[in-house]
Design a protein around this motif. Structure first.
Motif, short mmCIF file in Angstrom:
data_model
loop_
_atom_site.label_atom_id
_atom_site.label_comp_id
_atom_site.label_asym_id
_atom_site.label_seq_id
_atom_site.Cartn_x
_atom_site.Cartn_y
_atom_site.Cartn_z
N LEU A 27 18.95 -3.62 0.74
CA LEU A 27 18.09 -4.76 0.46
C LEU A 27 17.64 -4.74 -1.00
CD1 LEU A 27 16.50 -7.23 1.42
CD2 LEU A 27 14.64 -5.68 2.10
N GLY A 28 17.26 -3.55 -1.48
CA GLY A 28 16.84 -3.43 -2.87
C GLY A 28 17.96 -3.79 -3.83
N GLN A 35 11.65 4.90 -13.12
CA GLN A 35 10.85 3.68 -13.31
C GLN A 35 10.46 3.50 -14.77
OE1 GLN A 35 7.66 4.26 -10.45
NE2 GLN A 35 9.16 4.62 -8.82
N LEU A 36 10.13 4.60 -15.46
CA LEU A 36 9.81 4.53 -16.88
C LEU A 36 11.06 4.13 -17.67
CD1 LEU A 36 7.93 4.89 -19.28
CD2 LEU A 36 8.46 7.35 -19.25
N THR A 37 12.22 4.66 -17.27
CA THR A 37 13.49 4.28 -17.91
C THR A 37 13.70 2.77 -17.82
OG1 THR A 37 14.49 6.40 -17.30
CG2 THR A 37 15.99 4.63 -17.91
N ILE A 97 12.79 -3.54 -9.01
CA ILE A 97 12.82 -4.21 -7.70
C ILE A 97 13.30 -3.23 -6.63
CG2 ILE A 97 14.04 -5.96 -6.34
CD1 ILE A 97 14.03 -7.73 -8.86
N PHE A 98 14.36 -2.49 -6.95
CA PHE A 98 14.91 -1.51 -6.01
C PHE A 98 13.86 -0.48 -5.62
CE2 PHE A 98 16.95 2.56 -5.12
CZ PHE A 98 17.91 2.22 -4.18
N HIS A 99 13.12 0.03 -6.60
CA HIS A 99 12.10 1.04 -6.32
C HIS A 99 10.96 0.45 -5.50
CE1 HIS A 99 13.19 4.69 -8.77
NE2 HIS A 99 14.14 3.83 -9.09
N LEU A 100 10.64 -0.82 -5.73
CA LEU A 100 9.60 -1.47 -4.95
C LEU A 100 10.03 -1.60 -3.49
CD1 LEU A 100 6.86 -2.99 -4.92
CD2 LEU A 100 8.15 -5.09 -5.41
N MET A 130 0.81 -1.21 0.00
CA MET A 130 0.00 0.00 0.00
C MET A 130 0.85 1.27 0.00
SD MET A 130 -3.09 -0.97 -0.23
CE MET A 130 -3.95 0.54 0.18
N LYS A 131 1.99 1.20 0.71
CA LYS A 131 2.86 2.38 0.79
C LYS A 131 3.44 2.73 -0.57
CE LYS A 131 4.19 1.95 5.66
NZ LYS A 131 5.31 1.80 6.61
N ILE A 132 3.82 1.70 -1.35
CA ILE A 132 4.38 1.96 -2.67
C ILE A 132 3.33 2.56 -3.59
CG2 ILE A 132 3.94 -0.42 -3.44
CD1 ILE A 132 6.82 1.83 -4.58
N LEU A 133 2.07 2.12 -3.45
CA LEU A 133 0.98 2.67 -4.27
C LEU A 133 0.73 4.13 -3.91
CD1 LEU A 133 -1.57 -0.31 -4.29
CD2 LEU A 133 -0.07 0.46 -6.15
N ALA A 134 0.77 4.42 -2.60
CA ALA A 134 0.58 5.80 -2.15
C ALA A 134 1.70 6.70 -2.65
CB ALA A 134 0.50 5.85 -0.62
N GLN A 135 2.95 6.18 -2.61
CA GLN A 135 4.09 6.95 -3.09
C GLN A 135 4.00 7.17 -4.59
OE1 GLN A 135 6.48 8.37 -1.12
NE2 GLN A 135 7.15 9.39 -2.99
N SER A 136 3.54 6.16 -5.34
CA SER A 136 3.39 6.29 -6.78
C SER A 136 2.36 7.35 -7.13
CB SER A 136 2.99 4.94 -7.39
OG SER A 136 3.99 3.97 -7.20
N LYS A 137 1.27 7.37 -6.38
CA LYS A 137 0.25 8.40 -6.60
C LYS A 137 0.82 9.78 -6.31
CE LYS A 137 -4.49 9.64 -5.37
NZ LYS A 137 -5.68 9.29 -4.54
N GLU A 138 1.63 9.87 -5.25
CA GLU A 138 2.27 11.15 -4.92
C GLU A 138 3.23 11.58 -6.02
OE1 GLU A 138 5.46 12.81 -1.62
OE2 GLU A 138 4.01 11.28 -0.99
N ASN A 139 3.99 10.62 -6.56
CA ASN A 139 4.92 10.93 -7.65
C ASN A 139 4.19 11.41 -8.90
OD1 ASN A 139 7.10 10.17 -6.08
ND2 ASN A 139 7.18 8.09 -6.88
N LEU A 140 3.03 10.79 -9.21
CA LEU A 140 2.23 11.21 -10.36
C LEU A 140 1.70 12.62 -10.16
CD1 LEU A 140 0.25 7.94 -11.20
CD2 LEU A 140 1.86 9.14 -12.69
#
Length: 431
Positions: free
Chosen positions: A267-268, A306-308, A63-66, A1-11
């Motif tokens: 870890l990533g 991430q797009l790269t 993977i690192f970004h996740l 959920m945190k990664i989804l929230a961060q992705s929304k924030e990035n968008l």
């Protein structure tokens, strides 16, 4: 959920910055050009599949970004530090042995991530201080010097032209061009070699446009000794990782060592390297080239990286690109590595200088001296069925010496009159 929230924030941040889809794609392409030359160079030098290297580079970045919750705008590409050990492992144990070593290096990252989470970053800094890391990095560069000579000797003129282009771009170019000297050096040297009739384009013309990269899962049986050649290098590249994370944080003005935390970034990187070994690619590491792009563009949104990664993964399925990379003459790569391997050694020197390592202290002088000789001499040591040698053994020796040698040296005020008299006599005899 945190990664989804961060992705929304990035968008949302992309919209606030007025970055359209068209501009987003252009920014991603810039990052791809920055990483491309270095990422395909490692498989070109080690005999690994360049298409697989591109795939594992993109996959490792995602993977690192996740793992880091989408907060760190870092790109992961092929690591130069492992070039020598991978070549040595393949010569002795084949490709399966090299891949097993790479997988184990990823596990070392993951283990250290857990340790840092429990004990904090101070433990990590004490285990691998600059006095250890500096000379080991120097041995990585200097230990590969014979390889550079052999490659350049294939055609000295082509190697010289390639080197001249890379040096010229690195010194005189400006803007985004300045951060891709390796890529432009390879392109220029390749064009010169083709003009000289040294390139056969037939395999490129016969290759298909789209094909799956030739992934290769490592076999464990009979290759355990290869672990000791490759895995110890992870101890050194962890410090490189820390430096890149700090550099990225300084560029974007955020403390990523604190949040998401060094344990998460390690870890990533570790999971990405483990995945690379399982697919048959070289180890991954955070790329300084892409940090340079961040500094130039002033656009720090992780969504661009991430797009790269997605674009790079798609590129890995274009078979003609992989075949084209294989047609690059050895001498072209020889010209590039003359600069590259020297730069690696210079980074080791810079590590010692920038961290004010005092070589007038006997303790520091002994650690640096012994580590350098062990690494460059290719000394090997067998222990518990494993074989440690070269840079890996140098890293272990440096770490052990740093832990057991006392840091406090005798102060001048504590020197006895007898010692002063002996020192005076020695100086008199020397004069």
């Amino acid at each position: 959920m945190k990664i989804l929230a961060q992705s929304k924030e990035n968008l949302n941040q992309l919209e606030k910055d007025g970055i359209t889809k068209h501009r987003l794609f252009i920014l991603a392409l810039q990052h791809m050009f920055a990483m491309f030359g270095s990422t395909v160079l490692v498989p070109a030098l080690t005999g690994l599949n360049p298409a697989v290297a591109l795939f594992t580079s993109g996959l490792g970045t995602l993977i690192f970004h996740l793992v880091t919750k989408g907060k760190v705008p870092a790109y992961l590409g092929s690591s130069f530090a492992f070039i020598g050990p991978i070549i040595a492992a393949q010569e002795q144990f084949g490709r399966d042995g090299a891949m097993l070593g790479i997988v184990t290096a990823g596990l070392v990252y993951i283990l250290m991530s857990a340790v840092i989470r429990m004990l904090g970053t101070d433990f990590f800094r004490k285990l691998l201080p600059p006095v250890v890391v500096g000379p080991v990095i120097i041995t990585i560069g200097l230990g590969l010097a014979p390889t550079a000579k052999d490659m350049a000797s294939e055609h000295l003129l082509v190697a010289a032209v390639t080197l001249a282009i890379a040096v010229g771009v690195s010194v005189f170019a400006k803007g985004i061009v300045k951060v891709i000297p390796i890529l432009l050096g390879i392109i220029g040297g390749y064009a010169f070699a083709a003009f000289s009739g040294l390139v056969d384009f037939t395999p490129v013309m016969e290759a298909s446009w789209f094909a799956f990269p030739k992934f290769a899962l490592p076999a464990v049986e009979g290759n355990l000794k290869a672990i000791s050649l490759i895995a110890p290098i992870a101890l050194v590249t962890m410090v490189e990782h820390l430096g890149d994370v700090v550099a990225i944080g300084s560029t974007v003005k955020k403390d990523f060592v604190a949040e998401p935390g060094l344990h998460r970034t390690l870890l990533g990187d570790g999971v990405a390297t483990l995945a690379a070994g399982l697919f048959g690619g070289p180890p991954n590491t955070t790329y300084g080239e892409n940090v340079g792009v961040l500094a130039l563009t002033k656009v720090y949104n992780p969504m661009i990286i991430q797009l790269t990664a997605v674009i790079v993964i798609l590129t890995s399925f274009v078979q003609k690109i992989g075949v084209l990379i294989r047609t690059i003459p050895t001498a072209v790569m020889g010209g590039i590595v003359f600069l590259l391997f020297g730069m690696i050694a210079s980074i080791g020197l810079r590590t010692l200088v920038e961290n004010n390592v005092d070589l007038s202290k006997n303790r520091n002088l002994v650690i640096v001296s012994v580590t350098l000789v062990v690494g460059i001499s290719n000394l090997t040591l067998s222990f518990a069925g494993l074989e440690f040698g070269g840079m890996g053994l140098a890293a272990i020796v440096g770490i052990v010496m740093n832990l057991i040698l006392p840091e406090i040296e005798k102060d001048e005020s504590e020197i006895t009159e007898e010692e002063l008299e002996i020192n005076s006599e020695l100086r008199y005899e020397a004069n």
